[in-house]
Design a protein around this motif. Structure first.
Motif, mmCIF file in Angstrom:
data_model
loop_
_atom_site.group_PDB
_atom_site.id
_atom_site.type_symbol
_atom_site.label_atom_id
_atom_site.label_comp_id
_atom_site.label_asym_id
_atom_site.label_seq_id
_atom_site.Cartn_x
_atom_site.Cartn_y
_atom_site.Cartn_z
ATOM 1 N N SER A 36 0.833 -1.208 0.000
ATOM 2 C CA SER A 36 0.000 0.000 0.000
ATOM 3 C C SER A 36 0.866 1.255 0.000
ATOM 4 O O SER A 36 2.055 1.221 0.348
ATOM 5 C CB SER A 36 -0.908 0.012 1.224
ATOM 6 N N LEU A 49 -8.245 7.298 2.055
ATOM 7 C CA LEU A 49 -8.628 6.261 1.100
ATOM 8 C C LEU A 49 -7.445 5.857 0.229
ATOM 9 O O LEU A 49 -7.227 4.675 -0.041
ATOM 10 C CB LEU A 49 -9.784 6.743 0.221
ATOM 11 N N ASP A 60 -4.666 3.735 2.151
ATOM 12 C CA ASP A 60 -5.006 2.355 2.497
ATOM 13 C C ASP A 60 -5.409 1.502 1.297
ATOM 14 O O ASP A 60 -5.355 0.275 1.370
ATOM 15 C CB ASP A 60 -6.139 2.337 3.530
ATOM 16 N N ASN A 61 -5.823 2.137 0.194
ATOM 17 C CA ASN A 61 -6.346 1.359 -0.931
ATOM 18 C C ASN A 61 -5.472 1.394 -2.175
ATOM 19 O O ASN A 61 -5.584 0.524 -3.035
ATOM 20 C CB ASN A 61 -7.750 1.860 -1.298
ATOM 21 N N LEU A 62 -4.632 2.402 -2.281
ATOM 22 C CA LEU A 62 -3.782 2.517 -3.455
ATOM 23 C C LEU A 62 -2.486 1.740 -3.240
ATOM 24 O O LEU A 62 -1.899 1.794 -2.157
ATOM 25 C CB LEU A 62 -3.462 3.989 -3.714
ATOM 26 N N THR A 63 -2.046 1.027 -4.255
ATOM 27 C CA THR A 63 -0.789 0.285 -4.146
ATOM 28 C C THR A 63 0.291 0.956 -4.991
ATOM 29 O O THR A 63 -0.002 1.807 -5.850
ATOM 30 C CB THR A 63 -0.964 -1.166 -4.616
ATOM 31 N N PRO A 119 -8.589 0.631 -7.462
ATOM 32 C CA PRO A 119 -9.519 0.175 -6.418
ATOM 33 C C PRO A 119 -10.811 0.994 -6.451
ATOM 34 O O PRO A 119 -10.792 2.185 -6.768
ATOM 35 C CB PRO A 119 -8.733 0.417 -5.121
ATOM 36 N N THR A 120 -11.922 0.369 -6.114
ATOM 37 C CA THR A 120 -13.237 1.008 -6.226
ATOM 38 C C THR A 120 -13.294 2.353 -5.518
ATOM 39 O O THR A 120 -13.841 3.331 -6.048
ATOM 40 C CB THR A 120 -14.328 0.087 -5.641
ATOM 41 N N ASP A 121 -12.730 2.432 -4.317
ATOM 42 C CA ASP A 121 -12.810 3.664 -3.532
ATOM 43 C C ASP A 121 -11.905 4.769 -4.042
ATOM 44 O O ASP A 121 -11.960 5.890 -3.555
ATOM 45 C CB ASP A 121 -12.460 3.381 -2.064
ATOM 46 N N THR A 122 -11.064 4.467 -5.022
ATOM 47 C CA THR A 122 -10.099 5.474 -5.478
ATOM 48 C C THR A 122 -10.133 5.676 -6.987
ATOM 49 O O THR A 122 -9.218 6.264 -7.550
ATOM 50 C CB THR A 122 -8.668 5.068 -5.063
ATOM 51 N N GLN A 123 -11.195 5.226 -7.658
ATOM 52 C CA GLN A 123 -11.236 5.322 -9.116
ATOM 53 C C GLN A 123 -11.235 6.763 -9.613
ATOM 54 O O GLN A 123 -10.796 7.030 -10.731
ATOM 55 C CB GLN A 123 -12.460 4.580 -9.656
#
Length: 266
Positions: free
Chosen positions: A168, A211, A214-217, A253-257
């Motif tokens: 992450s 967001l 924690d969600n982006l790699t 990721p859905t939360d970061t599109q």
């Protein structure tokens, strides 16, 4: 007797009509006075209120031989009216953009914007003070600020992305030796000022940053620079500028599109 009675009757009707007209005239005058007072009160009330309808937005730039170029990573402090306490603080991004969108302001008082290069005050700018409601109902008040050229107040380091691309963004940033984290804020070690995080040159809200962390790699990151102020101020010690790879928003990721549509330039 008939003539006298008739005369008295006419006089009675005339007085009645005059009284009725006078009452209407007084009522009309009162209504006008009330409308004028209401308008004046509304204007005075509005001119003493902060509102979100308008906000300051512009960019910081230098100019050499009539050629303009962006002045990035400058700290901009907004002070409202006669107050001495800062109302809001932000930083210009890699292309110089500055925005105070979301910060309520009173456009009828003389606000000011202080610009710092690191810990050095390099300019004070006075946005337009309005005396009446602007002709447009809402939006940004263009605030472009020219600063001295060839400022030298920070170092920039290109961060090497890890080979393990699935970790992450939070884990990646936490592993950088020069950075420490406290309650979801990043700091340059040994400095009190926080680090401003930019993604595709956008100054994101705290919830969106969380967001991303924690969600982006790392797999979604094209490049990452660490900016460190040579002399930090009490607000910031530097910045992290992240540029994302381009591609199909559905691959994020859905939360970061939403981040793939963020602009890289004006």
């Amino acid at each position: 007797m008939h003539n006298r009675l008739y005369t008295i009757k006419l006089q009675g009707n005339s007085n009645y009509k005059s009284t009725k007209v006078m009452k209407k005239s007084i009522q009309f005058s009162i209504i006008i006075a009330m409308n004028i007072f209401s308008a004046l009160f509304s204007t005075v009330y509005a001119q003493n209120q902060e509102q979100n309808d308008y906000y300051y937005q512009g960019y910081t730039f230098e100019q050499i031989n009539s050629v303009k170029s962006a002045s990035p990573y400058l700290t901009v402090v907004m002070i409202g009216g006669e107050n001495t306490t800062p109302k809001a603080v932000t930083m210009s991004n890699a292309i110089g953009d500055v925005s105070f969108e979301g910060t309520p302001i009173n456009i009828y008082v003389q606000n000011k914007l202080e610009v710092y290069a690191g810990n050095k005050l390099i300019g004070v700018y006075l946005p337009k003070k309005w005396t009446e409601k602007p002709p447009f109902p809402n939006g940004n008040m263009s605030t472009h600020m020219e600063v001295p050229p060839k400022l030298d107040f920070y170092t920039k380091k290109e961060l090497v992305l890890p080979t393990e691309r699935s970790i992450s963004l939070r884990t990646f940033l936490n592993a950088i030796p020069d950075i420490e984290m406290d309650e979801d804020n990043f700091f340059i070690k040994g400095s009190d000022g926080s680090i401003r995080l930019f993604v595709n040159n956008n100054n994101l809200s705290a919830d969106k940053i969380q967001l991303l962390l924690d969600n982006l790699t790392v797999n979604h990151i094209k490049s990452c620079q660490l900016i460190v102020f040579k002399e930090p101020n009490k607000y910031f010690s530097g910045a992290i500028n992240i540029t994302l790879v381009t591609g199909d928003p559905g691959s994020f990721p859905t939360d970061t599109q939403y981040i793939n549509s963020l602009p890289l330039s004006r």
